[in-house]
Design an enzyme around this catalytic site. Structure first.
Site, short mmCIF file in Angstrom:
data_model
loop_
_atom_site.label_atom_id
_atom_site.label_comp_id
_atom_site.label_asym_id
_atom_site.label_seq_id
_atom_site.Cartn_x
_atom_site.Cartn_y
_atom_site.Cartn_z
N GLU A 40 0.17 2.16 -0.41
CA GLU A 40 1.31 1.00 -0.62
C GLU A 40 2.40 2.01 -1.67
O GLU A 40 1.61 3.08 -1.86
CB GLU A 40 0.73 -0.38 -2.03
N LYS A 113 2.37 -8.11 3.88
CA LYS A 113 1.40 -9.06 2.68
C LYS A 113 1.15 -10.10 2.20
O LYS A 113 2.77 -10.62 2.56
CB LYS A 113 1.92 -7.86 1.52
N CYS A 158 -3.86 -4.11 -0.65
CA CYS A 158 -4.07 -4.22 -2.46
C CYS A 158 -4.34 -5.87 -3.14
O CYS A 158 -5.32 -5.15 -2.68
CB CYS A 158 -2.49 -3.77 -3.32
#
Length: 271
Positions: A40, A113, A158
């Site tokens: 990321e 995301k 993440c």
């Protein structure tokens, strides 16, 4: 299929980060990897959250995407492009997006995301929603290795790691490898990183590849690192604690089949 997770300690300098990423991608190819995944924010970790607005790109064009496409084509790799900021619906926000590039340089998948990180322990404060617009849709991608075998990838980023329903959706779609490019803080990573990654592998009987940021950044942030590869039984196959470098390992179809046959938990699911 041999895969690589690339660990970085990205700075605010996009050009320098791309230079480091290029070196790591070359090392992954030279080590025999067919798929290499960046972390990321591989392209930059700015001094302020709003720095992302300065180097965001429209989907399909821009120097960061050009770098990923060119690297995939020149190295003959599948590349999971960590994340980069793509244009959102308003000029004050970006999408934090993972792009998958095929060995011919074509973009094969995009995932925005879904879950946005917010944390405040009185000393560290983060709120991604100030600058990032959340995605809405789980995404998987099919790739073919050099032997002609097909592997299904489940994409995540993440903070998504804390939401098992996303990974169960990937499992229901038959994903073999779960990708988790990340920039976990040192505080949360030390407490939860490995146990969450191993849990996602075990409960979904899939490999998990997690490339991470790992070190002290110019913006003062300290990321946990510990990029790793986990097999579908929850065994850690390789890990790198801090600093730039590679995590390497082999995905084995026989191992996937063995784990899923000896303990067919996914077939036993009731809810």
């Amino acid at each position: 299929m041999k895969v690589a997770a690339l660990q970085m300690v990205s700075t605010p300098d996009v050009a320098e980060n791309l230079r480091v990423a290029a070196q790591l991608l070359q090392q992954a190819r030279d080590a025999g990897a067919e798929l290499a995944a960046l972390p990321e924010y591989f392209c930059a970790m700015g001094l302020r959250d709003t720095d992302k607005l300065g180097y965001m790109e429209a989907f399909g064009q821009g120097p960061i995407q050009d770098f990923l496409a060119r690297s995939a084509r020149e190295l003959g790799l599948w590349i999971v492009g960590g994340t980069l900021p793509l244009v959102a619906d308003d000029p004050q926000h970006v999408r934090n997006s993972t792009l998958v590039f095929a060995p011919d340089g074509a973009c094969a998948a995009r995932y925005d995301k879904i879950h946005l990180f917010r944390y405040d322990n009185g000393r560290e404060r983060y709120d991604e929603a100030h600058v990032i617009a959340a995605g809405q849709t789980p995404v998987h991608a099919d790739i073919t290795d050099r032997s002609g075998a097909c592997w299904r990838l489940g994409l995540s980023i993440c903070y998504d790691l804390r939401f098992p329903e996303l990974y169960r959706a990937h499992a229901q779609q038959g994903c073999d490898l779960l990708l988790v490019p990340s920039a976990f803080t040192h505080t949360t990573g030390q407490a939860h990183w490995e146990v969450l990654l191993r849990a996602r592998a075990i409960e979904n009987q899939a490999y998990v590849l997690a490339p991470a940021q790992g070190g002290q950044h110019p913006n003062g942030r300290h990321t946990w690192g510990h990029s790793l590869l986990v097999d579908p039984w929850g065994q850690v196959l390789d890990v790198r604690d801090q600093g730039p470098g590679l995590v390497l390992g082999q995905l084995e179809r026989t191992r996937l089949a063995q784990v899923r046959a000896q303990l067919p938990a996914l077939q036993h699911r009731i809810l």
